[in-house]
Structures are given as C-alpha cells and as structure tokens.
Enzyme design. Sequence first.
Site, PDB file in Angstrom:
ATOM      1  N   ASP A   1     -11.427  -0.334   6.727  1.00 27.27           N
ATOM      2  CA  ASP A   1     -11.461   0.400   5.468  1.00 27.27           C
ATOM      3  C   ASP A   1     -12.888   0.569   4.923  1.00 27.27           C
ATOM      4  O   ASP A   1     -13.512  -0.411   4.482  1.00 27.27           O
ATOM      5  CB  ASP A   1     -10.623  -0.328   4.411  1.00 27.27           C
ATOM      6  CG  ASP A   1      -9.188  -0.603   4.863  1.00 27.27           C
ATOM      7  OD1 ASP A   1      -8.964  -0.802   6.068  1.00 27.27           O
ATOM      8  OD2 ASP A   1      -8.295  -0.634   3.996  1.00 27.27           O
TER       9      ASP A   1
ATOM     10  N   ASN B   1     -10.236   3.800   1.128  1.00 28.52           N
ATOM     11  CA  ASN B   1     -10.937   3.395  -0.106  1.00 28.52           C
ATOM     12  C   ASN B   1     -12.325   4.012  -0.192  1.00 28.52           C
ATOM     13  O   ASN B   1     -13.211   3.489  -0.885  1.00 28.52           O
ATOM     14  CB  ASN B   1     -11.059   1.869  -0.162  1.00 28.52           C
ATOM     15  CG  ASN B   1      -9.750   1.181   0.140  1.00 28.52           C
ATOM     16  OD1 ASN B   1      -9.529   0.768   1.269  1.00 28.52           O
ATOM     17  ND2 ASN B   1      -8.883   1.099  -0.839  1.00 28.52           N
TER      18      ASN B   1
ATOM     19  N   ASN C   1      -2.274   3.327   1.709  1.00 29.81           N
ATOM     20  CA  ASN C   1      -1.541   3.435   0.439  1.00 29.81           C
ATOM     21  C   ASN C   1      -2.309   4.205  -0.630  1.00 29.81           C
ATOM     22  O   ASN C   1      -1.728   4.629  -1.620  1.00 29.81           O
ATOM     23  CB  ASN C   1      -1.157   2.042  -0.068  1.00 29.81           C
ATOM     24  CG  ASN C   1      -2.317   1.077  -0.105  1.00 29.81           C
ATOM     25  OD1 ASN C   1      -2.942   0.820   0.934  1.00 29.81           O
ATOM     26  ND2 ASN C   1      -2.608   0.539  -1.265  1.00 29.81           N
ATOM     27  N   HIS C   2      -3.647   4.385  -0.445  1.00 34.09           N
ATOM     28  CA  HIS C   2      -4.440   5.111  -1.449  1.00 34.09           C
ATOM     29  C   HIS C   2      -4.769   6.555  -1.045  1.00 34.09           C
ATOM     30  O   HIS C   2      -5.526   7.226  -1.750  1.00 34.09           O
ATOM     31  CB  HIS C   2      -5.764   4.382  -1.704  1.00 34.09           C
ATOM     32  CG  HIS C   2      -5.604   3.097  -2.451  1.00 34.09           C
ATOM     33  ND1 HIS C   2      -5.182   3.043  -3.762  1.00 34.09           N
ATOM     34  CD2 HIS C   2      -5.795   1.811  -2.062  1.00 34.09           C
ATOM     35  CE1 HIS C   2      -5.134   1.772  -4.150  1.00 34.09           C
ATOM     36  NE2 HIS C   2      -5.485   1.010  -3.138  1.00 34.09           N
TER      37      HIS C   2
ATOM     38  N   HIS D   1      -1.472  -0.114   8.739  1.00 37.08           N
ATOM     39  CA  HIS D   1      -2.000  -0.451   7.412  1.00 37.08           C
ATOM     40  C   HIS D   1      -0.964  -1.331   6.717  1.00 37.08           C
ATOM     41  O   HIS D   1       0.027  -0.832   6.181  1.00 37.08           O
ATOM     42  CB  HIS D   1      -2.233   0.857   6.654  1.00 37.08           C
ATOM     43  CG  HIS D   1      -3.189   0.738   5.522  1.00 37.08           C
ATOM     44  ND1 HIS D   1      -4.540   0.655   5.709  1.00 37.08           N
ATOM     45  CD2 HIS D   1      -2.993   0.677   4.185  1.00 37.08           C
ATOM     46  CE1 HIS D   1      -5.150   0.571   4.532  1.00 37.08           C
ATOM     47  NE2 HIS D   1      -4.225   0.573   3.593  1.00 37.08           N
TER      48      HIS D   1
ATOM     49  N   HIS E   1      -6.170  -2.675   5.854  1.00 34.30           N
ATOM     50  CA  HIS E   1      -5.644  -2.841   4.489  1.00 34.30           C
ATOM     51  C   HIS E   1      -6.105  -4.107   3.774  1.00 34.30           C
ATOM     52  O   HIS E   1      -6.388  -4.067   2.586  1.00 34.30           O
ATOM     53  CB  HIS E   1      -4.118  -2.756   4.420  1.00 34.30           C
ATOM     54  CG  HIS E   1      -3.544  -2.989   3.053  1.00 34.30           C
ATOM     55  ND1 HIS E   1      -3.768  -2.132   1.989  1.00 34.30           N
ATOM     56  CD2 HIS E   1      -2.769  -3.996   2.549  1.00 34.30           C
ATOM     57  CE1 HIS E   1      -3.137  -2.592   0.913  1.00 34.30           C
ATOM     58  NE2 HIS E   1      -2.541  -3.725   1.218  1.00 34.30           N
TER      59      HIS E   1
ATOM     60  N   HIS F   1      -8.866  -5.866   4.087  1.00 29.73           N
ATOM     61  CA  HIS F   1     -10.323  -5.867   3.876  1.00 29.73           C
ATOM     62  C   HIS F   1     -10.995  -7.153   4.348  1.00 29.73           C
ATOM     63  O   HIS F   1     -12.193  -7.329   4.117  1.00 29.73           O
ATOM     64  CB  HIS F   1     -10.694  -5.601   2.408  1.00 29.73           C
ATOM     65  CG  HIS F   1     -10.366  -4.216   1.954  1.00 29.73           C
ATOM     66  ND1 HIS F   1     -10.950  -3.616   0.867  1.00 29.73           N
ATOM     67  CD2 HIS F   1      -9.496  -3.306   2.463  1.00 29.73           C
ATOM     68  CE1 HIS F   1     -10.462  -2.412   0.698  1.00 29.73           C
ATOM     69  NE2 HIS F   1      -9.565  -2.196   1.662  1.00 29.73           N
TER      70      HIS F   1
END
Length: 270
Positions: free
Chosen positions: A8, A40, A67-68, A154, A179, A181
């Site tokens: 990410d 992100n 998810n973002h 993810h 996901h 991080h």
Amino acid sequence: MRILICGDVNARSGRESVNKYLPELKSKLSIDFVMLNVDNAAGGFGVNKEIANAFFAAGANVLTGGNHVFDQNGAIGLLESEKRLLRPFNMPISTPGRGVCEAVANNGKKVVVIHLLGQKDMPCTANDPFEAMNQLLSKYKLGQTADAIIVDFHAELTSEKNALGHFLDGRVSAVVGTHTHIPTADERILEYGTAFQTDIGMCGDYDSIIGMKKETAVEMFSKNYVKTKLTSASGEATFCGLLVDLDDKSGLAKIVKFIKLGGKLSQSIT
Ligand SMILES: [Fe+2]
Ligand SMILES: [Fe+2]
C-alpha cells in the site's frame, strides 16, 4: 520473468518513495512487471487519475486498490475507464470497475492480475474470495492461458490470507497480502510453487501508526472519549515490495526476495 509487487503506497511520502526507487530498480534489476497497491495513495484515502498516471509513468504496469478505492471524487469514472486500475473482484456484481486485468508484461508475456478483498474484520462486505478464485481459475490456467497469475488479497487476518495462499498453491504464480501496512517476515515459496507473503507492508512512513501521524493515532486509541481526526504521516517512507522470479514455462516461483529501501525499515538489497 521477474515481477515486483509493492504494498500500500501511503500518501505523499509513499508516492515519493515510488518515484525515488521504482524507475531505477526496474531497469537495474531487469524487472518485467510491476504491481502497486494504491489504496491509500491520495492522502491516505484512495487514488485519483493524476496520481495513477504518475505511477504508470514511474513504471507500474497494474494498480490495485482495496477498501478505500472509491474514496476520492471521480473514482467511479476512473475505475470504469482505466483497465489497469482494479477494485476487488469479489465486491457485489453491480460495483463499477473490474477486479481482473489481463496485462502484457514488458517482456511480452501475458500476466493476469486478480484483486480480492477479505471477508473477516474488514470495514466493507465482500463475496467469498475462495469461490471467486475457483470461478476465475476455470478460465485462467497457469502456464497455458496465462504466463503468470498474481493475486493481491486485501485482508486483515493473517489466517485468512494464509488460507487463500495454500488454497491457490500451485495454481497461481503469487499470492500477496495487503491492507495491514505492516510487512510480515514470511516471504516464501509454498509447497506447490506459489510465491507467498502474508502482508507486503506499505510504501510509507513507518514512524507512524500504519501510515497515520503517531500522536493523533495514539490519542485515538488511548483516549476514546476524544474525537480524533487522523492525518497521514509525512516522514521519509520505506519502499516495500516482493520481488519474484518465475519459471518461464510453468509460471511458478523460483526465487522470492522482500525489499525494504529507505526510511525506518531500510535495508541494503545486496
Ligand atoms: Fe492500506
Ligand atoms: Fe485497506
């Protein structure tokens, strides 16, 4: 074939690490195919067209979200028009965009990228990723209809990610988790030849709480009576990615190496 899969990319400092390291690595290590998770990339929340194009210019072949991925204005149009940017495949069928990309690597080989979302402890719902993969792999056969098949899963849970890795062992080239991080120290080749790492971490500032400024995130966890606004950390990022060498005939993995360059997790690549 040599591929690089990066975790990410978080906010500006993460993007700067991609610009700093990716073009040079790609030519120096003769990398044929690059995947970046960009969930992100724009201030910690999703991605926009300008940022996506900058990643392609820096050498990325395919971008994955998570998810973002719908967080930014214009994300729906971008996901509908840009085939090299994926949202998770196992989102509801009416979701705009796509979760699979049939790409051509720099050496001319056909690479299929599949992006999936976990079902456990995630902030959004998803369909069964195992069933989704069985459906997709009835079409894509490694070494026959695809030279490489790479899966970005993810997901939050290490157990769910390991389950998918073993479920797909021998049927795809690589399964990487994204996901959380935080990179896990378990990069390896599974029993039947699939490259695997539970989580490949982030390209971001590790002097933080998973990419967010540590002071505000500590306050959020320690004082749950205060409403805290989280903002992305801006210190020097560590560029994190899994380098995988694949057998040209079978599409299975021969060598895996996890790379961490710059910032708090820095290491040498020699
Ligand atoms: Fe993320
Ligand atoms: Fe995420």
